[in-house]
Each structure stands twice: as C-alpha cells, then as structure tokens.
Write a protein that holds these residues in place. Structure first.
Motif, PDB file in Angstrom:
ATOM      1  N   THR A 171     -18.151 -44.048  19.125  1.00 17.73           N
ATOM      2  CA  THR A 171     -18.583 -44.010  17.735  1.00 17.73           C
ATOM      3  C   THR A 171     -18.510 -42.580  17.209  1.00 17.73           C
ATOM      4  OG1 THR A 171     -20.104 -45.857  18.090  1.00 17.73           O
ATOM      5  CG2 THR A 171     -20.431 -44.522  16.101  1.00 17.73           C
ATOM      6  N   ALA A 172     -17.819 -42.435  16.074  1.00 16.51           N
ATOM      7  CA  ALA A 172     -17.761 -41.145  15.379  1.00 16.51           C
ATOM      8  C   ALA A 172     -18.531 -41.272  14.078  1.00 16.51           C
ATOM      9  CB  ALA A 172     -16.315 -40.757  15.112  1.00 16.51           C
ATOM     10  N   ALA A 181     -19.924 -44.311   6.820  1.00 21.37           N
ATOM     11  CA  ALA A 181     -20.822 -43.468   7.602  1.00 21.37           C
ATOM     12  C   ALA A 181     -20.391 -43.306   9.051  1.00 21.37           C
ATOM     13  CB  ALA A 181     -22.240 -44.032   7.561  1.00 21.37           C
ATOM     14  N   SER A 182     -19.615 -44.256   9.576  1.00 23.23           N
ATOM     15  CA  SER A 182     -19.220 -44.164  10.974  1.00 23.23           C
ATOM     16  C   SER A 182     -17.987 -45.006  11.244  1.00 23.23           C
ATOM     17  CB  SER A 182     -20.367 -44.600  11.896  1.00 23.23           C
ATOM     18  OG  SER A 182     -20.651 -45.972  11.716  1.00 23.23           O
ATOM     19  N   HIS A 183     -17.275 -44.637  12.299  1.00 26.89           N
ATOM     20  CA  HIS A 183     -16.154 -45.399  12.840  1.00 26.89           C
ATOM     21  C   HIS A 183     -16.472 -45.695  14.298  1.00 26.89           C
ATOM     22  CE1 HIS A 183     -12.951 -43.688   9.805  1.00 26.89           C
ATOM     23  NE2 HIS A 183     -13.928 -44.354   9.216  1.00 26.89           N
ATOM     24  N   SER A 184     -16.103 -46.884  14.767  1.00 32.12           N
ATOM     25  CA  SER A 184     -16.343 -47.211  16.169  1.00 32.12           C
ATOM     26  C   SER A 184     -15.271 -48.156  16.685  1.00 32.12           C
ATOM     27  CB  SER A 184     -17.732 -47.840  16.351  1.00 32.12           C
ATOM     28  OG  SER A 184     -17.798 -49.095  15.695  1.00 32.12           O
ATOM     29  N   ASP A 226     -11.329 -53.880  20.922  1.00 30.83           N
ATOM     30  CA  ASP A 226     -11.723 -54.807  19.856  1.00 30.83           C
ATOM     31  C   ASP A 226     -12.912 -54.216  19.118  1.00 30.83           C
ATOM     32  OD1 ASP A 226     -13.894 -55.132  21.533  1.00 30.83           O
ATOM     33  OD2 ASP A 226     -13.296 -57.107  22.254  1.00 30.83           O
ATOM     34  N   ASP A 227     -13.451 -54.981  18.215  1.00 34.60           N
ATOM     35  CA  ASP A 227     -14.624 -54.557  17.432  1.00 34.60           C
ATOM     36  C   ASP A 227     -14.398 -53.198  16.786  1.00 34.60           C
ATOM     37  OD1 ASP A 227     -15.841 -56.872  18.268  1.00 34.60           O
ATOM     38  OD2 ASP A 227     -16.979 -55.920  19.874  1.00 34.60           O
TER      39      ASP A 227
END
Length: 737
Positions: A217-218, A191-194, A184-185
């Motif tokens: 987180t990328a 700026a980022s993917h998580s 989830d989430d």
C-alpha cells in the motif's frame, strides 16, 4: 613560522583524508538463486523454467530459526510431503503511486511477480537530472532503487528487494522468489494505492496447505510504503511456520560523488536504558557498503556495539549521498513517543546479508549486489488462522524538513542527516549544521544559493579577520626581526656548532637583547582555528541536499543560452563549463588516486581558477627565504596549487565556488594587513611593545619561555662545573656525551 600554517594545514588535511578512506530497465525475470559460495545465472523471463523446475531453497541458506512460540503444537501424525508453491498462469505486476507530476504520491513503485518484490523506486518530487527534458518527453524522476540498472541484456537481476524468499512449514522449506505470484485486489484511490499478491502452497496431493498473502500500500503525501503480509493455515491441524524474505538491497549512487562510493548501511537500535526505549541510537552503526562487499563487518547484531547494552534493532537503512531506504516495523497511528515504536527484530529476529554477483554491461559498474535477508522465528499457526509479519519501508530524502515529521521523528530518522567524511566527531557536526542553517537563511533572503555562498564567505572572513590580522602581523614582524638577526645567528651557529645546549642558550639571549618575544611565534596558531570551519563547510556543502539541482546566480548562464549552457546549473556536481559526456552516461574516472575518484565528463573552470588564485596568494604572502631550509620548503610549496585542480576537479561546484571566493577574499585580506604593517613600519611603530597584561596569556607564555631558558642555562652551568671538577676529563665527558 610563515610556512608553518600551510604545512600544518596540509598535514591535517592528509590525516583527515586518511580518516575518510578508513571510512536500463530490463525484462521481468526470475532472480539469480543464491548459493553459499557462488551465484549461478538464470535464464530470462522468456526461458523461465516451470515452477517444478525451480530450485528449492537450501535449508543451510535460511536464517537460523528461533524456537516455536507457545500455543497449539503441530500434530506429529500430520505429515506434509512434497510441499510446493503453485505459480500463476497470468502474472501481473501493477505499479503503485504517482503517474504524473501532479500526483499527490511521493513515489512510483514498480513490482515484480517473482516473490511479489520490488523492481524500482522512483521519487517523483526529485528529478534524475537537472537537464531539461527532450522535446516530447517528460523529465525523468529520480531513481532511488532499480534492480535492472546495469544488468546485461537478457540477464536476470541478482535478486528483487523485499521479495518473499522462502517459507518453512513443519520443517519443509518452499522457495517463493523463483515463482510468479498472482496479483489481484488492485485499488487506486485518491488517498492510497494498493495491490495484493497471493501464492498457494500445496502438498503432494495438490491439496491446499497454506497461502502467503502480501498487500503493498502506497499512501498519498507519504514516503512510507506499507507491506501487510500473512501466512494462512488451510489445514485442519496446527502448522509450525517460519518465513524468510529479502529487505532492501543497494541504493543507487548519486551524481557528483567524487569522493568515491559513500553508500552506507545503518542500524538504528534501542539501548538497555531507563526509561526503556527512550531513544533510538546509531552510534557505531554506520557500515560502509564496501566493507560489507569485502565481508569485513557483520550487519546485525553489530559487532561494534557493547553486548552489555543489550541492543534491539529498531530499523535498518541503506543510504547514498542524499537519499535513504529504511526498513522498519509499522508504527501505530496512536504512537506519540519513541517508546511506542516496535522493534524490527521483534518480527524478524534474524538479520543477515549476502553478496551476489551480477552480470552487467556497463563500464566501471559494480558487478556485486548486497541482498539483506530477514528471517522470522518459528511460529505455530492454528487451523484457519494466520501469521502476520508486517513491515514498512521509507523511501525518500535525508532532509530535516521531512524527517522531523511524524512518525519519522519518533523513529529518529533525522540521525541519518550527517555532514561527515568518515569521522563524525572530527567534522564538527554542530558547526556544519549551524553553517547550513545560516546559509539557508541567506538563500531565503537573496533567493540564490550561489550568492548565499559568497555572502557566507564574506561573513566567515569578517569574523576571522581579527585573528587573521593578528596572526599575519606577528608573522611578518617575526620575519623582519629574524631577517635582521641572520648574520648574528650564523655566527652563533658556527661558534657553538658542537654544543647545541650553548647554542640554544645564546639564541634565547640574542632574542631577549633584540626585543623578540618567542611567545609571539604562537601568533600564527590562531589561523588554525579556521580549520574546523573549513572541514565543516567541506562536509556540509558536499552532503546538503538543499543544494542538489540548485543553480548559481539565478541561472543566468542557462537563461542567456536557452538552457544549452550547463555552467553552474547544479551546485551539487562539478561546474560543467563545457560538458562532453551527458550525466546519464558513465564518465571516465581516475581510480588510482588516494581517497577520491575524480570524474572527467566536462571542462571545469572553477578548479583551474582555484589553482591560479592559490598561486597568487602564495606569491603574495610568502616572505623571501632567510635560510636554505626555508628555500627548500618554499620550492615544495610552489607545487601545491597545481595539485588542487586534480583533487578537486570533479568536486561539487558549491564547494569549489566557496574555496575560490574564500581564497580571493584571503588575498584581499592579506593585502589589507600588509598595507597596515607597511604603514606601521614607515611610522616607526611596528615594533613598539604593547604593555603585557599581568597574568594574561602572553605574560604567562613569556614567563614560561624565560623559565625554560633559565633552566637550560642552569643545567649548562652545572655541566660546565662538573667538567671543571673532573680535572682534565673533558675528553671522557665528550665520549660519554
């Protein structure tokens, strides 16, 4: 002496080679459970058993746990029985990172719901193959890690890298990688993917005891992947908790790796020094993957490191020819020096590895996988609190321009950039790096790596021309002088065939009378100064990522064929004059040769041309044999050019291009020297003695030779004197001798 140089060079090459030697996507499925001795296969995702049927982790399989930390202690009256993980009913595994070539993200990460681990790492800045994509298809990016590559259809991977393996709560172990986690989430910003994965742990009464939360987180423009993981205590009493997880496994091999499997595992460590944590070191920490497969080495603590240095683990890396996956503790944004870098073993003091069998369906594929395991110490988690066990993962190139940036520079990741073949010091790293810097400057100037390599050849040859000229001139003069003395040498050998000492004395006397200076025999030795350059160039051209997927001669062969001709389209692999097997398919390998594993997927002309050039060079430079021994040596040497097409058949085109051009330049160089010697001989100045500088090298060497000859003569005179004094004891003397 003319044959001494190639013979010595061959011996050095053999010794160097000995040093080298003693150095499809699939379905998401539960990993193969690891036992102490063997590994049992598990069904595919469609047949995955329910969570209750998943095998619990054997406590004997877990890393050794440290003592509990200080603080609140678990209430012995609180008994937790029947702990189990509760899998999700709707598993998802959203990917993070790049979705197109225009994306600012450096990689695309594919996950699995089993253990919230990784399935695949794809680097978007690097192509998998140099070939243009098929019509309507995108060019595939480089796969650095893929657990499903080579896995037999319907089979499960051996394990998932970075998956949670088990959690131990109050002495009870709960397996985490055999169940599917809830995702989830999911956040995808510029700026980022998580993505956050959660897995509840309940007791026998189905009451929530703890929850394991992992957030991946990328970040854009970064090769670092962040893992924030927590274990939350949902009870009213403190819990004693330890955690085990996988780290990276094997990275994939790279195309053109004709030297065999050069993959390594490296442990960067701090030393016990002052000031503390001044640097991170990798000495004695390069462990070949094959040594781990054969279980010849430990991973950490490294048995090769001196215990007195009290090493602390900073990071753990797995690398192939050009790329690396590095596990490290997160570096604070405020960090400015290496002392601010936290130790990896501060979070996970237990580091081990396991060799797992894998069901494969690819010929020549390695059926064994290395799974690195990390284990935390036992911590006491207060009610309503959590235990943080954060990690970070670097997945990217071994490239100086990248690794010199923060925070990688603080962690000294640049020490993974090496141009060595089993021995760091004997491949002259400083020279290899200097040559690469010069080659990069040439490429910047001419905008082509092939042309830059040719200019590098000319530069090296020009720098070494005075040494080569002197060496070849001395050898040719010695050959001519020795040829004239052959009749007299034969007479001396016959006369003193039973007295080696007298033969040596008379030979030295003959040399002096003929004006031959034995010190000039050392004129061939300066040619051996080229050996460090050859070795450094060999290693540099093989491992330099700058040459990966770079064409030669401005891609002219691809331009005239519309991209259909693969000749010299990639200097990091063989020249591919005529290609029979595409790069995505396995090639036939010769595995019975020592030190190397040549691939046969194409007709390569540069190694064949190299053999022709070597043959003509040997024909041009080899003098007529003066003795039977020289004749036998030359017969052996005639076969050497025909061995190079085998040993260098699948070598990188950048390397074979350099060797071909260098050998051709050597022929031209030899022609110029021979012409110069011939002109001197016709003018009668070839054997003119140059004044010897008093105290110089030649003067000292000549005096040493004369002193050695004088001492030998004195010893012989003393022996003759004793023989005469013995009065008819010659026979007894000969017997004693």
């Amino acid at each position: 002496m003319r044959l001494l140089v190639p013979i010595v060079a061959i011996l050095i090459g053999l010794a160097f080679a000995f040093a080298i030697a003693t150095g499809r996507s699939g379905t998401d499925a539960p990993p193969i459970p690891a036992d102490d001795e063997t590994t049992e296969q598990v069904a595919s995702a469609e047949d995955a058993p329910e969570a209750a049927d998943q095998p619990e982790a054997d406590p004997g399989d877990q890393p050794e746990q440290a003592a509990p930390t200080e603080g609140a202690t678990p209430d012995p009256a609180v008994e937790l029985a029947g702990l189990k993980a509760v899998p999700t009913d709707s598993p998802q595994a959203p990917a993070l990172g790049a979705t197109s070539d225009e994306s600012p993200f450096k990689f695309r990460i594919e996950f699995t719901s089993y253990g919230a681990g990784l399935k695949k790492i794809t680097l978007t800045d690097y192509d998998q193959f140099v070939d243009p994509p098929k019509e309507g298809e995108a060019k595939p990016a480089y796969h650095l890690m893929d657990v499903n590559q080579g896995v037999a259809e319907g089979a499960a991977p051996a394990f998932y890298p970075y998956a949670a393996q088990a959690v131990t709560i109050n002495g009870q172990s709960v397996r985490l990688d055999g169940v599917q986690w809830a995702a989830d989430d999911v956040v995808r910003g510029d700026a980022s993917h998580s993505v956050t994965y959660r897995l509840p742990v309940v007791g026998a009464d189905d009451q929530l005891v703890a929850e394991v939360v992992r957030t991946w987180t990328a970040s854009a423009d970064s090769y670092d992947l962040s893992l924030k993981q927590q274990i939350l205590n949902h009870t009213d009493a403190p819990l004693e908790v330890s955690f085990q997880q996988y780290a990276q496994g094997d990275v994939l091999t790279d195309l053109g790796a004709y030297l065999g499997d050069r993959r390594m595992f490296i442990t960067g460590h701090f030393r016990d020094e002052k000031p503390p944590k001044f640097g991170i070191y990798v000495d004695d920490s390069f462990i070949p993957r094959n040594d781990l497969i054969k279980q010849k080495r430990t991973l950490w603590p490294n048995e090769d490191l001196p215990v007195r240095k009290n090493p602390r683990l900073a990071w753990l890396a797995a690398e192939n020819r050009y790329f690396a996956v590095i596990t490290h503790a997160p570096v604070p944004e405020s960090a400015t020096v290496t002392a601010d870098v936290p130790e990896l073993d501060g979070t996970f003091p237990a580091v081990s590895y396991r060799v797992l069998d894998q069901e494969i369906d690819m010929p020549q594929a390695d059926k064994q996988r290395i799974a690195v395991q990390l284990g935390s110490a036992a911590h006491t988690v207060a009610p309503g609190s959590s235990l943080a066990l954060d990690l970070a993962v670097y997945a990217g190139p071994r490239k100086k321009a990248v690794l010199d940036e923060a925070p990688y520079s603080l962690m000294h990741f640049d020490k993974l950039i090496r141009y060595e073949l089993g021995c760091t010091w004997c491949t002259f790293q400083w020279l290899a790096k200097g040559l690469l810097g010069y080659l990069k400057g040439l490429n910047w100037l001419v905008k082509d790596w092939g042309i830059a390599i040719i200019i590098l050849v000319l530069t090296v040859r020009l720098l070494l021309h005075p040494i080569t000229k002197r060496a070849q001139t001395n050898m040719m003069k010695m050959s001519k002088q020795m040829g004239k003395l052959q009749p007299e040498m034969a007479t001396l050998k016959e006369k003193y065939k039973d007295d080696p000492t007298a033969l040596n004395r008379e030979t030295m006397k003959l040399y002096r009378e003929a004006g031959i200076n034995p010190a000039n025999m050392l004129g061939c030795l300066p040619m051996l100064l080229q050996t460090p350059i050859w070795i450094a160039l060999y290693a540099m051209l093989y491992f330099a990522i700058e040459l990966r997927h770079e064409p030669a001669f401005y891609g002219v062969f691809q331009s005239i064929s519309g991209g259909a001709w693969h000749f010299l389209e990639d200097l990091s692999v063989s020249d591919n004059f005529i290609r029979f097997i595409p790069p995505e398919q396995p090639a036939y390998k010769l595995t019975w040769l020592p030190f190397i594993e040549p691939e046969f997927r194409s007709l390569n002309v540069l190694p064949l041309l190299m053999a022709v050039v070597f043959f003509f060079q040997m024909k041009l430079t080899t003098p007529p044999p003066q003795t039977d021994q020289q004749r036998q040596q030359q017969m052996i040497m005639k076969f050497m050019p025909f061995m190079f097409p085998i040993f260098l058949y699948s070598a990188p085109a950048g390397l074979t291009l350099y060797i071909c051009c260098s050998t051709f330049a050597g022929i031209v160089d030899s022609y110029i020297v021979r012409k110069h010697v011939r002109e001197q001989e016709e003018a009668g100045t070839l054997f003119e003695k140059k004044p010897v500088k008093p105290g110089g090298f030649r003067d000292r060497m000549q005096k040493r030779f004369e002193m050695a000859a004088q001492m030998a003569a004195e010893r012989q005179a003393e022996i003759e004197k004793q023989k005469k004094a013995s009065g008819g004891g010659n026979k007894n003397y000969k017997k004693r001798k």
